[in-house]
Design a protein around this motif. Structure first.
Motif, PDB file in Angstrom:
ATOM      1  N   LEU A  52       1.222  -1.216   0.044  1.00 16.91           N
ATOM      2  CA  LEU A  52       0.097  -0.021   0.080  1.00 16.91           C
ATOM      3  C   LEU A  52       0.690   1.250  -0.182  1.00 16.91           C
ATOM      4  N   PHE A  53       1.758   1.295   0.465  1.00 19.26           N
ATOM      5  CA  PHE A  53       2.573   2.742   0.936  1.00 19.26           C
ATOM      6  C   PHE A  53       3.893   2.059   0.123  1.00 19.26           C
ATOM      7  N   TRP A  54       4.997   2.208  -0.737  1.00 22.13           N
ATOM      8  CA  TRP A  54       5.526   1.552  -1.927  1.00 22.13           C
ATOM      9  C   TRP A  54       5.586   0.444  -2.328  1.00 22.13           C
ATOM     10  N   GLY A  55       4.014   0.214  -2.684  1.00 17.49           N
ATOM     11  CA  GLY A  55       3.879  -0.713  -4.172  1.00 17.49           C
ATOM     12  C   GLY A  55       3.273   0.744  -5.340  1.00 17.49           C
ATOM     13  N   TRP A  56       2.785   0.136  -6.389  1.00 17.90           N
ATOM     14  CA  TRP A  56       1.618   0.966  -6.813  1.00 17.90           C
ATOM     15  C   TRP A  56       0.676   0.868  -7.308  1.00 17.90           C
ATOM     16  N   PRO A  57       0.159   0.049  -6.531  1.00 19.35           N
ATOM     17  CA  PRO A  57      -1.547  -0.935  -6.226  1.00 19.35           C
ATOM     18  C   PRO A  57      -2.579   0.079  -6.864  1.00 19.35           C
ATOM     19  N   ASP A  58      -3.394  -0.021  -8.055  1.00 18.14           N
ATOM     20  CA  ASP A  58      -4.452   0.746  -7.901  1.00 18.14           C
ATOM     21  C   ASP A  58      -5.485   0.827  -7.447  1.00 18.14           C
ATOM     22  N   THR A  59      -6.384   1.897  -7.816  1.00 16.43           N
ATOM     23  CA  THR A  59      -7.503   1.698  -7.188  1.00 16.43           C
ATOM     24  C   THR A  59      -8.378   0.732  -6.098  1.00 16.43           C
TER      25      THR A  59
END
Length: 357
Positions: free
Chosen positions: A143-150
């Motif tokens: 959540l904080f260091w990745g690139w998750p979509d909405t």
């Protein structure tokens, strides 16, 4: 988000030393902006991460750092070594039995189990069920260091909210105790501050060490089989040297962030106020770098990782004990998939078998 990437180890150290020019205010900021729907999920548990340790500066940071460091003194870390060996040997007995029937994933059988127990014993803070703890940890890292979509953010946010709610309960239950959270509460930290510190310290204290153990085991086993270099890592000095090489080349925490507090320069390059800086802690040391090159993997200066000595000790002992108990290990199956986040990396599995393929 655009970063100015700093890879030269000397410049990385300079940035970390110049606390008046560069600050960790962005260290825990999500890499991609959190969507409104994500923030609504987090708000249900009053999720808040006020600056306390990793993202804090000034006297407040120093005071909190002093409190936390008392749980990780050199003497306490040295004293926990026999317990690390005991835990490693118990897990290796299980792994050895399973290996008689085929390949075993050492990440699952060994590495994930030891750091949470060690962390709990040093801090006096209990941990949740291991599977839950690992899910919370990995989801929060993404959540904080990745690139998750909405859509992915919302899945991760529900997990983070569960984790934060557990932290709030622990913070309340720890009041008046000698545990880490109890000491922080007695020192006047608010519940949001205790939870903010706990949110990332619980992850850093066990998940990143498990990741480091994964990489050290994987690189050790893939180097050779039988009586070659892998079996030689049963010698303490060789195990330590191997772990330090991994730290210097591909640490589980391979980058970290800083922000420029004002217009400044670094090695002749102008950096504007607010510039987002990505420091490469691992993998950029030149051939023949000094024997302490590994140390930069834990940061430098006022924000150097308080658990550096512990993480190195745990990893070296697990490698040593594994090589001693299972000297004939060889890689099995396809190469592992890797966790690849902005600041975290590790093989997700370490599948090995005994004897010749």
């Amino acid at each position: 988000m655009t970063f100015t990437v700093i890879g030269d180890p000397a410049q990385v150290r300079e940035v970390m030393r110049r606390t008046g020019d560069f600050a960790p205010t962005n260290a825990l900021t999500s890499v991609v902006p959190l969507a409104p729907a994500t923030l609504r999920i987090l708000s249900t548990v009053r999720f808040a991460l006020p600056p306390v340790l990793a993202s804090a500066t000034g006297e407040r940071h120093r005071a909190v750092r002093t409190l936390v460091s008392r749980f990780f003194t050199p003497a306490k870390v040295a004293a926990i070594a026999p317990r690390v060996r005991e835990l490693a040997r118990a897990r290796l007995d299980v792994a050895a039995a399973a290996l008689r029937h085929g390949p075993v994933d050492l990440a699952d059988a060994v590495a994930r189990h030891i750091p949470p127990l060690v962390m709990a014993e040093l801090t006096g803070q209990p941990t949740p069920d291991l599977d839950v703890l690992k899910r919370w940890s990995r989801d929060s890292l993404e959540l904080f260091w990745g690139w998750p979509d909405t859509d992915r953010q919302q899945v991760l946010a529900h997990s983070a909210a569960e984790f934060y709610a557990w932290l709030r309960e622990e913070a309340a239950a720890s009041r008046g105790t000698a545990s880490l959270f109890g000491v922080l509460d007695a020192a006047g930290l608010s519940q949001p501050e205790v939870c903010s510190l706990g949110y990332f310290l619980v992850i850093a204290g066990q998940e990143t060490t498990s990741q480091l153990i994964n990489t050290a085991l994987y690189r050790g086993i893939e180097s050779d089989v039988g009586t070659g270099p892998w079996a030689a890592l049963a010698e303490p000095a060789r195990a330590q040297a191997h772990v330090r090489r991994v730290l210097a080349t591909e640490s589980s925490v391979h980058t970290w962030r800083r922000a420029a507090l004002h217009d400044t320069t670094l090695d002749g390059t102008c950096l504007p106020a607010g510039a987002e800086i990505l420091l490469e802690l691992s993998g950029r040391h030149p051939d023949g770098a000094g024997p302490t090159a590994y140390s930069l993997a834990f940061g430098h200066g006022l924000h150097r990782c308080l658990g550096a000595r512990l993480a190195e000790l745990e990893t070296a002992l697990v490698v040593e004990e594994t090589a001693a108990a299972l000297p004939g290990l060889r890689p099995a199956g396809p190469p592992p998939e890797w966790l690849r986040l902005l600041s975290f990396q590790a093989p997700l599995t370490v599948t090995a078998a005994q004897g010749a393929p």
